[in-house]
Design a protein around this motif. Sequence first.
Motif, mmCIF file in Angstrom:
data_model
loop_
_atom_site.group_PDB
_atom_site.id
_atom_site.type_symbol
_atom_site.label_atom_id
_atom_site.label_comp_id
_atom_site.label_asym_id
_atom_site.label_seq_id
_atom_site.Cartn_x
_atom_site.Cartn_y
_atom_site.Cartn_z
ATOM 1 N N TYR A 33 0.623 -0.539 0.047
ATOM 2 C CA TYR A 33 -0.092 0.062 -0.056
ATOM 3 C C TYR A 33 0.800 1.516 -0.226
ATOM 4 O O TYR A 33 0.380 2.455 0.678
ATOM 5 C CB TYR A 33 -1.002 0.025 1.196
ATOM 6 C CG TYR A 33 -2.029 -0.733 1.354
ATOM 7 C CD1 TYR A 33 -2.947 -0.596 0.039
ATOM 8 C CD2 TYR A 33 -2.019 -2.339 1.718
ATOM 9 C CE1 TYR A 33 -3.927 -2.032 0.210
ATOM 10 C CE2 TYR A 33 -2.704 -3.106 1.880
ATOM 11 C CZ TYR A 33 -4.144 -3.242 0.732
ATOM 12 O OH TYR A 33 -5.270 -3.944 1.116
ATOM 13 N N GLY A 34 1.953 1.150 -0.295
ATOM 14 C CA GLY A 34 2.955 1.805 -0.413
ATOM 15 C C GLY A 34 2.537 3.426 -1.279
ATOM 16 O O GLY A 34 2.446 4.372 -1.392
ATOM 17 N N THR A 48 1.970 -1.946 -4.761
ATOM 18 C CA THR A 48 3.230 -1.018 -4.621
ATOM 19 C C THR A 48 4.309 -2.356 -4.594
ATOM 20 O O THR A 48 5.694 -1.794 -4.523
ATOM 21 C CB THR A 48 3.597 0.292 -4.275
ATOM 22 O OG1 THR A 48 2.930 -0.072 -2.735
ATOM 23 C CG2 THR A 48 2.458 1.214 -5.267
ATOM 24 N N ASP A 49 3.771 -3.453 -4.388
ATOM 25 C CA ASP A 49 5.084 -4.351 -3.654
ATOM 26 C C ASP A 49 6.198 -5.120 -5.574
ATOM 27 O O ASP A 49 5.827 -6.058 -5.611
ATOM 28 C CB ASP A 49 5.065 -5.480 -2.509
ATOM 29 C CG ASP A 49 5.927 -6.127 -2.490
ATOM 30 O OD1 ASP A 49 7.074 -6.094 -2.480
ATOM 31 O OD2 ASP A 49 5.495 -7.287 -1.319
ATOM 32 N N GLU A 53 5.113 -10.545 -7.783
ATOM 33 C CA GLU A 53 5.001 -10.648 -8.953
ATOM 34 C C GLU A 53 3.433 -10.413 -8.893
ATOM 35 O O GLU A 53 2.347 -9.808 -9.851
ATOM 36 C CB GLU A 53 5.940 -10.898 -9.959
ATOM 37 C CG GLU A 53 6.639 -10.748 -9.785
ATOM 38 C CD GLU A 53 7.554 -12.112 -8.478
ATOM 39 O OE1 GLU A 53 6.885 -12.720 -7.979
ATOM 40 O OE2 GLU A 53 9.070 -11.225 -7.793
ATOM 41 N N GLU A 54 2.768 -11.279 -8.019
ATOM 42 C CA GLU A 54 1.343 -11.956 -8.308
ATOM 43 C C GLU A 54 0.306 -10.383 -8.028
ATOM 44 O O GLU A 54 -0.948 -10.469 -9.349
ATOM 45 C CB GLU A 54 1.440 -12.933 -7.610
ATOM 46 C CG GLU A 54 1.920 -14.319 -7.911
ATOM 47 C CD GLU A 54 1.798 -14.968 -7.000
ATOM 48 O OE1 GLU A 54 1.499 -16.593 -7.488
ATOM 49 O OE2 GLU A 54 1.697 -14.594 -5.718
ATOM 50 N N LEU A 55 0.678 -9.591 -7.854
ATOM 51 C CA LEU A 55 -0.202 -8.950 -6.592
ATOM 52 C C LEU A 55 0.594 -7.247 -7.749
ATOM 53 O O LEU A 55 -0.700 -6.438 -7.665
ATOM 54 C CB LEU A 55 -0.334 -8.807 -5.082
ATOM 55 C CG LEU A 55 -1.193 -9.460 -4.870
ATOM 56 C CD1 LEU A 55 -0.870 -9.529 -3.397
ATOM 57 C CD2 LEU A 55 -2.448 -9.959 -5.346
ATOM 58 N N LEU A 56 1.334 -7.115 -8.281
ATOM 59 C CA LEU A 56 1.777 -6.504 -8.428
ATOM 60 C C LEU A 56 1.631 -5.267 -9.521
ATOM 61 O O LEU A 56 0.475 -5.710 -10.812
ATOM 62 C CB LEU A 56 3.342 -6.296 -8.462
ATOM 63 C CG LEU A 56 3.875 -4.552 -9.505
ATOM 64 C CD1 LEU A 56 4.294 -4.140 -7.989
ATOM 65 C CD2 LEU A 56 5.265 -4.620 -9.902
ATOM 66 N N GLY A 57 0.547 -4.066 -9.322
ATOM 67 C CA GLY A 57 -0.198 -3.201 -9.736
ATOM 68 C C GLY A 57 -1.407 -3.904 -9.392
ATOM 69 O O GLY A 57 -2.787 -3.079 -10.424
#
Length: 149
Positions: A33-34, A48-49, A53-57
Amino acid sequence: MATQTFQGRPVVPGAIDGEATVSSKPLNPTASYGENIFGGNTTSAPCTDPDNEELLGVDMAGIILCTPQTVGSSMGGGAFMLVADLDLAPKAILFSGHIDAVGAAGILMADIWQEKPIVCVDLLGEDFQAAVKTGSKISVTEDGTVTVG
């Protein structure tokens, strides 16, 4: 896929239905949550982690997030409270393992102090994590029963 049912421990009980968004890696709330915590984004919650890679974006607002556990800094609980206050929190977080104390604190405070519950069930087991896929139909009942499929 055949329907499978799993019994977990309701941390914040609730009855919801929807589609799963799955991370096989633990969720780092502060890194995820950056943009909300440090960037001032109040309209969406894109992950934003860069280590996930699975959740990025992926916009994590209103999703049913399935993950093994949470990891990271002591800011993780505050991250959950912030996105709940912005109405950008996940609809539910389903853990195959134990919820950690920091994540639990933020999720419980969002429910109790802010009256913005994030349905949360932990201890669903490794079989749950193996069975659930992004896009799987999910049903959660107040007693911590989770049906996949």
